[in-house]
Write a protein that holds these residues in place. Structure first.
Motif, PDB file in Angstrom:
ATOM      1  N   ILE A 326       0.939  -1.341  -0.106  1.00 62.07           N
ATOM      2  CA  ILE A 326       0.019   0.058   0.120  1.00 62.07           C
ATOM      3  C   ILE A 326       0.808   1.462  -0.063  1.00 62.07           C
ATOM      4  CG2 ILE A 326      -1.809   1.417   1.058  1.00 62.07           C
ATOM      5  CD1 ILE A 326      -2.864  -0.896  -0.241  1.00 62.07           C
ATOM      6  N   ILE A 327       2.099   1.264   0.530  1.00 63.02           N
ATOM      7  CA  ILE A 327       2.844   2.321   0.669  1.00 63.02           C
ATOM      8  C   ILE A 327       3.509   2.505  -0.608  1.00 63.02           C
ATOM      9  CG2 ILE A 327       5.200   3.314   1.657  1.00 63.02           C
ATOM     10  CD1 ILE A 327       4.465   2.185   4.264  1.00 63.02           C
ATOM     11  N   SER A 328       3.770   1.485  -1.494  1.00 60.91           N
ATOM     12  CA  SER A 328       4.291   1.549  -2.794  1.00 60.91           C
ATOM     13  C   SER A 328       3.147   2.301  -3.725  1.00 60.91           C
ATOM     14  CB  SER A 328       4.550   0.150  -3.381  1.00 60.91           C
ATOM     15  OG  SER A 328       5.914  -0.299  -2.545  1.00 60.91           O
ATOM     16  N   VAL A 329       1.903   1.630  -3.527  1.00 62.82           N
ATOM     17  CA  VAL A 329       1.065   2.128  -4.212  1.00 62.82           C
ATOM     18  C   VAL A 329       0.837   3.854  -3.778  1.00 62.82           C
ATOM     19  CG1 VAL A 329      -1.436   2.087  -4.726  1.00 62.82           C
ATOM     20  CG2 VAL A 329      -0.401   0.032  -4.585  1.00 62.82           C
ATOM     21  N   GLY A 330       0.766   3.877  -2.806  1.00 61.66           N
ATOM     22  CA  GLY A 330       0.655   5.470  -2.373  1.00 61.66           C
ATOM     23  C   GLY A 330       1.863   6.186  -2.791  1.00 61.66           C
ATOM     24  N   ASN A 331       2.882   5.947  -2.911  1.00 63.46           N
ATOM     25  CA  ASN A 331       4.008   6.522  -3.630  1.00 63.46           C
ATOM     26  C   ASN A 331       3.504   6.757  -5.044  1.00 63.46           C
ATOM     27  OD1 ASN A 331       5.458   6.512  -1.149  1.00 63.46           O
ATOM     28  ND2 ASN A 331       6.853   4.815  -1.897  1.00 63.46           N
ATOM     29  N   ALA A 332       3.238   5.960  -5.816  1.00 60.93           N
ATOM     30  CA  ALA A 332       2.855   5.857  -7.186  1.00 60.93           C
ATOM     31  C   ALA A 332       1.718   7.083  -7.289  1.00 60.93           C
ATOM     32  CB  ALA A 332       2.566   4.631  -7.889  1.00 60.93           C
ATOM     33  N   LEU A 333       0.655   7.033  -6.226  1.00 55.90           N
ATOM     34  CA  LEU A 333      -0.318   7.898  -6.273  1.00 55.90           C
ATOM     35  C   LEU A 333       0.125   9.437  -6.359  1.00 55.90           C
ATOM     36  CD1 LEU A 333      -3.095   6.111  -3.886  1.00 55.90           C
ATOM     37  CD2 LEU A 333      -3.275   6.547  -6.546  1.00 55.90           C
ATOM     38  N   VAL A 334       0.986   9.796  -5.520  1.00 51.90           N
ATOM     39  CA  VAL A 334       1.840  10.919  -5.314  1.00 51.90           C
ATOM     40  C   VAL A 334       2.333  11.261  -6.606  1.00 51.90           C
ATOM     41  CG1 VAL A 334       3.090  12.350  -3.968  1.00 51.90           C
ATOM     42  CG2 VAL A 334       1.573  10.884  -2.858  1.00 51.90           C
ATOM     43  N   ALA A 335       3.394  10.382  -6.992  1.00 50.42           N
ATOM     44  CA  ALA A 335       4.193  10.605  -8.174  1.00 50.42           C
ATOM     45  C   ALA A 335       3.383  11.025  -9.372  1.00 50.42           C
ATOM     46  CB  ALA A 335       5.249   9.619  -8.342  1.00 50.42           C
ATOM     47  N   ASN A 336       2.334  10.381  -9.470  1.00 46.79           N
ATOM     48  CA  ASN A 336       1.548  10.475 -10.934  1.00 46.79           C
ATOM     49  C   ASN A 336       0.395  11.393 -10.805  1.00 46.79           C
ATOM     50  OD1 ASN A 336       3.308   8.450 -11.967  1.00 46.79           O
ATOM     51  ND2 ASN A 336       2.049   6.717 -11.182  1.00 46.79           N
ATOM     52  N   GLY A 337       0.311  12.177  -9.667  1.00 46.79           N
ATOM     53  CA  GLY A 337      -0.446  13.270  -9.630  1.00 46.79           C
ATOM     54  C   GLY A 337      -2.063  12.885  -9.208  1.00 46.79           C
ATOM     55  N   VAL A 338      -2.251  11.660  -8.936  1.00 44.70           N
ATOM     56  CA  VAL A 338      -3.502  11.250  -8.656  1.00 44.70           C
ATOM     57  C   VAL A 338      -3.951  12.106  -7.419  1.00 44.70           C
ATOM     58  CG1 VAL A 338      -4.991   9.072  -7.871  1.00 44.70           C
ATOM     59  CG2 VAL A 338      -3.117   9.033  -9.479  1.00 44.70           C
ATOM     60  N   SER A 339      -3.258  12.294  -6.434  1.00 43.75           N
ATOM     61  CA  SER A 339      -3.505  12.997  -5.062  1.00 43.75           C
ATOM     62  C   SER A 339      -4.184  14.473  -5.604  1.00 43.75           C
ATOM     63  CB  SER A 339      -2.308  13.259  -4.297  1.00 43.75           C
ATOM     64  OG  SER A 339      -1.850  11.854  -3.905  1.00 43.75           O
ATOM     65  N   ASN A 340      -3.749  15.013  -6.573  1.00 45.93           N
ATOM     66  CA  ASN A 340      -4.228  16.272  -6.925  1.00 45.93           C
ATOM     67  C   ASN A 340      -5.814  16.102  -7.525  1.00 45.93           C
ATOM     68  OD1 ASN A 340      -1.524  17.650  -6.284  1.00 45.93           O
ATOM     69  ND2 ASN A 340      -0.913  17.426  -8.236  1.00 45.93           N
ATOM     70  N   TRP A 341      -5.701  15.088  -8.438  1.00 47.37           N
ATOM     71  CA  TRP A 341      -7.160  14.717  -8.857  1.00 47.37           C
ATOM     72  C   TRP A 341      -8.076  14.380  -8.173  1.00 47.37           C
ATOM     73  CZ3 TRP A 341      -9.982  10.257  -9.140  1.00 47.37           C
ATOM     74  CH2 TRP A 341     -10.919  10.358  -9.969  1.00 47.37           C
ATOM     75  N   ILE A 342      -7.616  13.811  -6.673  1.00 47.10           N
ATOM     76  CA  ILE A 342      -8.554  13.595  -5.702  1.00 47.10           C
ATOM     77  C   ILE A 342      -9.037  14.796  -4.984  1.00 47.10           C
ATOM     78  CG2 ILE A 342      -8.753  12.367  -3.276  1.00 47.10           C
ATOM     79  CD1 ILE A 342      -7.161   9.933  -4.350  1.00 47.10           C
ATOM     80  N   ALA A 343      -7.818  15.515  -4.895  1.00 48.08           N
ATOM     81  CA  ALA A 343      -8.262  16.904  -3.976  1.00 48.08           C
ATOM     82  C   ALA A 343      -9.299  17.708  -4.826  1.00 48.08           C
ATOM     83  CB  ALA A 343      -6.853  17.582  -3.870  1.00 48.08           C
ATOM     84  N   ALA A 344      -9.377  17.628  -6.088  1.00 49.53           N
ATOM     85  CA  ALA A 344      -9.983  18.590  -6.834  1.00 49.53           C
ATOM     86  C   ALA A 344     -11.615  17.939  -7.083  1.00 49.53           C
ATOM     87  CB  ALA A 344      -9.453  18.612  -8.319  1.00 49.53           C
ATOM     88  N   THR A 345     -11.727  16.730  -6.546  1.00 44.70           N
ATOM     89  CA  THR A 345     -12.971  16.047  -6.933  1.00 44.70           C
ATOM     90  C   THR A 345     -13.585  15.914  -5.391  1.00 44.70           C
ATOM     91  OG1 THR A 345     -11.721  13.965  -6.908  1.00 44.70           O
ATOM     92  CG2 THR A 345     -12.137  14.902  -8.866  1.00 44.70           C
ATOM     93  N   VAL A 346     -12.809  15.395  -4.403  1.00 42.95           N
ATOM     94  CA  VAL A 346     -13.439  14.864  -3.113  1.00 42.95           C
ATOM     95  C   VAL A 346     -13.455  16.118  -2.326  1.00 42.95           C
ATOM     96  CG1 VAL A 346     -12.997  13.445  -0.986  1.00 42.95           C
ATOM     97  CG2 VAL A 346     -12.428  12.757  -3.426  1.00 42.95           C
ATOM     98  N   LEU A 347     -12.492  17.206  -2.240  1.00 46.33           N
ATOM     99  CA  LEU A 347     -12.675  18.115  -1.076  1.00 46.33           C
ATOM    100  C   LEU A 347     -12.622  19.593  -1.850  1.00 46.33           C
ATOM    101  CD1 LEU A 347      -9.999  16.569   1.213  1.00 46.33           C
ATOM    102  CD2 LEU A 347     -12.259  16.554   1.565  1.00 46.33           C
ATOM    103  N   PRO A 348     -13.478  19.865  -2.642  1.00 45.03           N
ATOM    104  CA  PRO A 348     -13.314  21.072  -3.522  1.00 45.03           C
ATOM    105  C   PRO A 348     -13.812  22.309  -2.759  1.00 45.03           C
ATOM    106  CG  PRO A 348     -15.566  19.948  -4.014  1.00 45.03           C
ATOM    107  CD  PRO A 348     -14.662  19.050  -3.048  1.00 45.03           C
ATOM    108  N   ASP A 349     -14.760  22.402  -1.719  1.00 43.14           N
ATOM    109  CA  ASP A 349     -14.977  23.352  -1.257  1.00 43.14           C
ATOM    110  C   ASP A 349     -14.831  23.829   0.497  1.00 43.14           C
ATOM    111  OD1 ASP A 349     -18.184  22.880  -2.896  1.00 43.14           O
ATOM    112  OD2 ASP A 349     -16.424  24.234  -3.376  1.00 43.14           O
ATOM    113  N   ALA A 350     -14.087  22.775   0.698  1.00 46.75           N
ATOM    114  CA  ALA A 350     -13.503  22.791   2.110  1.00 46.75           C
ATOM    115  C   ALA A 350     -12.614  23.704   2.841  1.00 46.75           C
ATOM    116  CB  ALA A 350     -13.167  21.335   2.620  1.00 46.75           C
ATOM    117  N   ILE A 351     -11.972  24.673   1.743  1.00 42.55           N
ATOM    118  CA  ILE A 351     -11.236  25.541   2.393  1.00 42.55           C
ATOM    119  C   ILE A 351     -11.891  26.726   2.668  1.00 42.55           C
ATOM    120  CG2 ILE A 351      -9.251  24.650   0.602  1.00 42.55           C
ATOM    121  CD1 ILE A 351     -10.306  26.781  -1.462  1.00 42.55           C
TER     122      ILE A 351
END
Length: 464
Positions: A326-351
């Motif tokens: 799971i850490i390996s997959v997590g590293n790939a999620l960050v490196a491949n920009g998936v985290s940014n995509w999740i941020a844009a879709t899951v937490l759009p208005d919380a700021i």
């Protein structure tokens, strides 16, 4: 193979094949899309278990390289070089040592002698004991140890329906207590260390051992008795006579004096805890490093608290491979920009929310996502980077967001799908639907306590 396992296997294959037809864009790249698809497929295989969990985790490494989510096998194995993996490994040895000498049983007898006046108080005693032990060793190992104690206690009941009814409250209360107790220190759960480690990797900010305890201990002090109260109200255990309870306590044979082995383990664990606390000011006392060195002292010549075979027998290899993959997959999620995509879709208005509202929303999101992603390490890997970005947009310390994530994700007991509650679910004392009747309310209370205390605690520490 069961029907659910066949469905899970076919669904995972379908996702791996179908993800190649999902359009990509500027935010979600081809490598990012494939990483997300692999994560979903692996999660489905982990939940339905058509193949052993360890095999699924090893397969996940191969899929990362096969679908070019990473550059090659060395990058796919990056999670296995993370210190957390070895902390998880040695923690099973430390847990085995505490179990082998009667330290855990001695603590249980001491607490039960003070609180065990009726069955409800015995449940509270076991939950307190499990929480305390879980603060320094694996939640999985702690739960496994106390299942045996509970099964022994339930044998007092001669009526099968009374035994079943009481067992329900005990088997639900045990994993809840283990997970709540794991919040006391960073060493209490690999999830704590995973959150801390990823925050430091991405921002350079380090949450110290003491800082975590300042945040965690008050939450545990409030939540443990509250969880116990909720469980006994929803599933009240059947009472026994004081004489039956006294006889049971007498069956927990504990020598009156501490043996050399018991004193040795107690001293070793105490030294490790002191060094973990000192790591808040002396970074050289790294939590994993201290655990590794302490672990080796269990095998010293002429002392030999554990044999190598005893250690191997007590390791949950599924947990070891799960964390590494799971850490390996997590590293790939960050490196491949998936985290940014999740941020844009899951937490759009919380700021746009104030601090307390922000913590509340993040806690709600974490618990909601645990329903669909009941593998806590995977959820941490998915959300750490988006939450750090969210903190930057809201102009607050990322520590607040990651602490909220770490504390909430460790309480994955709405359904018995996580490893810890799954251990007690397999005893057959409750159904999947029965757990959420009590734990759902516990998670709501957890959200409220974290929302109120965490911003205050971090303000006191001068972090927020």
């Amino acid at each position: 193979m069961k029907k659910i396992q066949v469905i899970g296997l076919l669904l995972a294959i379908t996702i791996l094949a179908g993800m190649n037809f999902i359009p990509i864009g500027n935010v979600l790249t081809e490598a990012g899309r494939n990483t997300l698809g692999i994560l979903v497929a692996v999660l489905i295989l982990l939940i339905t278990e058509p193949i052993p969990i360890g095999v699924t985790c090893i397969l996940g490494i191969g899929l990362l390289a096969l679908f070019k989510a990473v550059a090659g096998i060395p990058q796919a194995l990056s999670g296995y070089t993370n210190p957390i993996v070895f902390f998880v490994l040695v923690s099973f040895g430390i847990s085995a040592a505490i179990t082998k000498v009667p330290l855990s049983k001695r603590l249980l007898v001491k607490i039960m002698s003070s609180f065990g006046k009726d069955v409800k108080k015995i449940l509270l005693s076991i939950m307190i004991c499990a929480a305390l032990i879980s603060s320094i060793v694996s939640n999985v190992a702690t739960t496994a140890v106390f299942i045996t104690v509970i099964l022994q206690f339930l044998n007092i009941y001669t009526d099968e329906s009374e035994k079943k009814h009481t067992g329900k409250s005990f088997m639900i209360g045990l994993p809840v207590a283990s997970m709540i107790g794991g919040m006391i220190t960073p060493a209490g759960s690999s999830l704590n260390l995973m959150s801390i480690n990823l925050l430091e990797q991405l921002t350079g900010i380090r949450i110290t051992f003491v800082q975590w305890m300042v945040c965690g201990i008050p939450i545990v002090v409030i939540m443990l008795p509250l969880a116990w109260f909720i469980i006994i109200r929803v599933y009240p255990p059947v009472e026994l006579s004081p004489e039956d309870i006294r006889k049971y306590i007498e069956t927990l044979h504990v020598p009156s004096k501490l043996s050399f082995s018991e004193r040795y383990v107690l001293t070793l664990v105490s030294i490790m805890f002191v060094l973990w606390v000192l790591s808040s000011w002396i970074p050289a006392f790294n939590i994993t490093l201290v655990a590794i060195i302490g672990f080796t002292f269990l095998f010293m010549p002429r002392i030999s608290i554990l044999t190598w075979q005893e250690f191997l027998d007590n390791v949950s290899w599924s947990a070891f491979f799960l964390v590494g993959t799971i850490i390996s997959v997590g590293n790939a999620l960050v490196a491949n920009g998936v985290s940014n995509w999740i941020a844009a879709t899951v937490l759009p208005d919380a700021i746009y929310l104030p601090v307390y509202g922000l913590v509340f929303i993040v806690a709600m999101v974490v618990f909601s996502m645990l329903i669909f992603v009941p593998v806590a390490p995977a959820l941490i890997s998915m959300l750490v980077a988006p939450l750090i970005d969210l903190a930057g947009a809201a102009n607050i310390s990322p520590v607040l967001m990651i602490m909220t994530l770490g504390l909430c994700v460790a309480n994955c007991y709405l359904l018995p799908l996580d490893t810890v509650p799954l251990l007690t679910y397999m005893t057959g004392y409750y159904k999947i639907s029965e757990m959420s009747k009590s734990t759902g309310l516990i998670q709501i209370c957890m959200i409220m306590v974290v929302t109120i205390w965490l911003p205050l605690a971090l303000s006191i520490l001068g972090i927020l």
